[in-house]
Design an enzyme around this catalytic site. Structure first.
Site, PDB file in Angstrom:
ATOM      1  N   ASP A  80       0.827   3.883 -13.222  1.00 28.98           N
ATOM      2  CA  ASP A  80       0.281   5.215 -12.970  1.00 28.98           C
ATOM      3  C   ASP A  80       0.171   6.044 -14.250  1.00 28.98           C
ATOM      4  O   ASP A  80       0.211   7.267 -14.224  1.00 28.98           O
ATOM      5  CB  ASP A  80       1.149   5.950 -11.942  1.00 28.98           C
ATOM      6  N   CYS A 114     -19.752   7.534   7.332  1.00 30.40           N
ATOM      7  CA  CYS A 114     -18.529   8.291   7.625  1.00 30.40           C
ATOM      8  C   CYS A 114     -18.337   9.419   6.616  1.00 30.40           C
ATOM      9  O   CYS A 114     -18.680   9.291   5.444  1.00 30.40           O
ATOM     10  CB  CYS A 114     -17.324   7.341   7.567  1.00 30.40           C
ATOM     11  N   CYS A 144     -10.701  18.133   4.873  1.00 32.20           N
ATOM     12  CA  CYS A 144      -9.997  18.814   3.781  1.00 32.20           C
ATOM     13  C   CYS A 144      -9.820  20.308   4.094  1.00 32.20           C
ATOM     14  O   CYS A 144     -10.794  21.026   4.296  1.00 32.20           O
ATOM     15  CB  CYS A 144     -10.758  18.640   2.468  1.00 32.20           C
ATOM     16  N   CYS A 197      -6.820  13.850   3.865  1.00 28.97           N
ATOM     17  CA  CYS A 197      -8.012  13.015   3.660  1.00 28.97           C
ATOM     18  C   CYS A 197      -7.665  11.532   3.727  1.00 28.97           C
ATOM     19  O   CYS A 197      -8.488  10.712   4.138  1.00 28.97           O
ATOM     20  CB  CYS A 197      -8.731  13.372   2.357  1.00 28.97           C
TER      21      CYS A 197
END
Ligand code: SF4
Ligand code: SF4
Length: 372
Positions: free
Chosen positions: A136, A193, A200, A246
């Site tokens: 990360d 979609c 959100c 989301c």
């Protein structure tokens, strides 16, 4: 390479599987990525907010061969952290705080780093090659690499979606000087979609596949160090660390499975903690509660700031006691949100002297009339 290992990809898959990685795919280090162009647009529009490190390191993050020129292949790994229940259930319980699924267990950086080091060490030994590990540290590149390696695709919410694991994969990669045949890239399966975009709470998507981090609750509650802009406070609801909306609404989650890594599984006390108890955390208690959790990185003051926003949104005037007490807190960040929470709960602010200009501005009658 030892002669006994004739199929390096299978051997690496077996080692990675033993470490708990449910997804193991391979990409060329020089694979064409969509990251540079996406990152460039994101930065040019200032959508990274105050995450200056993203801009500072843009070239290094975007191009794997700049990151490490000797790399020939990348082993791209996914670790499933699927939740056991619906992570959005807690949003209907306004006295409790919602902590993002990924942060309810031990810090994934620490857990994955340990696994990656062991795995990379094994690969280096088995194949007498060079390896480098990134956890990360290059998030934009990692999603693109994962797409190139076929782990999943970057959905309209900009995160990775997997056909096997839905939204819930931690990504990691091992760069190696070993030349491994790449796997096929994954295609985009979002189709018509747009559930994530519509879900959100803060309208953080200016368009499909584009995120304005400055409007995102994850950014606001975790990365943003100052006062959270007034326009987002009501929409934050009881989300006190990150946001899963989301991710959670994506229909591909029907294929998701609950994560099996014990260290990453949710701690009971962090799945739906009481706002009242969290508002009472001092520094020492905060550090003790979040000792191994990624939440510890934002520090007690920023965390209590978030808790006060949730208290303000709770509609529960009894929680106003906590906000009243925190008017005397040492942190202006906390005092300012205590003022805001009281206004939102309709509780009169007691007369008091305040030296901090930001807290004073929260106390202004005009500001207090526009609390929502
Ligand atoms: S994490 Fe939450 S606030 Fe951020 S983009 Fe997704 S739904 Fe919006
Ligand atoms: S919710 Fe729909 S549009 Fe969003 S990432 Fe999932 S499939 Fe794509």
């Amino acid at each position: 390479m030892p002669s006994s290992i004739s199929d390096p990809k299978s051997a690496i898959r077996a080692r990675a599987g033993a470490e708990g990685f449910g997804m193991v795919r391979f990409a060329r280090a020089a694979a064409p990525l969509r990251a540079p162009e996406r990152l460039g647009a994101f930065l040019a529009d200032g959508r990274h907010g105050t995450m200056d490190w993203l801009a500072r390191d843009a070239a290094r993050r975007a191009y794997p061969d700049v990151l490490w020129p000797a790399a020939k292949s990348v082993v791209v790994l996914g670790l499933n952290y699927g939740p056991h229940g619906d992570p959005l259930d807690v949003l209907a319980r306004p006295d409790l705080g919602a902590i993002s699924v990924y942060a309810q267990g031990d810090d994934y950086h620490d857990v994955i780093k340990a696994k990656l080091k062991r795995l990379a060490g094994g690969i280096a030994k088995d194949f007498a090659c060079e390896v480098k590990v990134f956890v990360d540290t290059a998030p934009v590149m990692e999603k693109s690499l994962a797409e190139a390696a076929g782990v999943g695709w970057q959905g309209k919410h900009t995160n990775l979606v997997s056909r096997e694991f839905g939204s819930w994969l931690f990504l990691a990669s091992i760069f190696t000087s070993l030349d491994l045949a790449p796997d096929d890239a994954e295609a985009d399966h979002c189709g018509q979609c747009r559930r994530c975009l519509d879900a959100c709470p803060t309208d953080a998507f200016p368009a499909p596949y584009q995120l304005d981090a400055r409007r995102c609750i994850s950014y606001l509650t975790i990365e943003h160090k100052g006062h959270i802009p007034r326009e987002f406070r009501a929409a934050i609801g009881n989300r006190i660390y990150g946001c899963d909306d989301c991710l959670a609404v994506c229909p591909w989650n029907k294929f998701a499975q609950a994560g099996r890594e014990q260290l990453l599984s949710a701690r009971t006390e962090l799945t739906a903690p009481s706002l009242r108890e969290l508002a009472r955390l001092d520094d020492a208690a905060f550090r003790a509660l979040f000792r191994k959790s990624p939440v510890k990185r934002i520090g007690r003051d920023r965390f209590v700031r978030n808790v006060l926003i949730a208290i303000g949104n709770s509609g529960n005037a009894a929680l106003g006691e906590e906000a009243l007490r925190l008017l005397d807190d040492g942190s202006p960040l906390v005092r300012a949100m205590a003022v805001w929470a009281l206004g939102r709960l309709g509780i009169a602010l007691p007369q008091r002297a305040e030296s901090d200009p930001d807290v004073r501005s929260e106390m202004m009658p005009t500001d207090r009339s526009a609390v929502a």
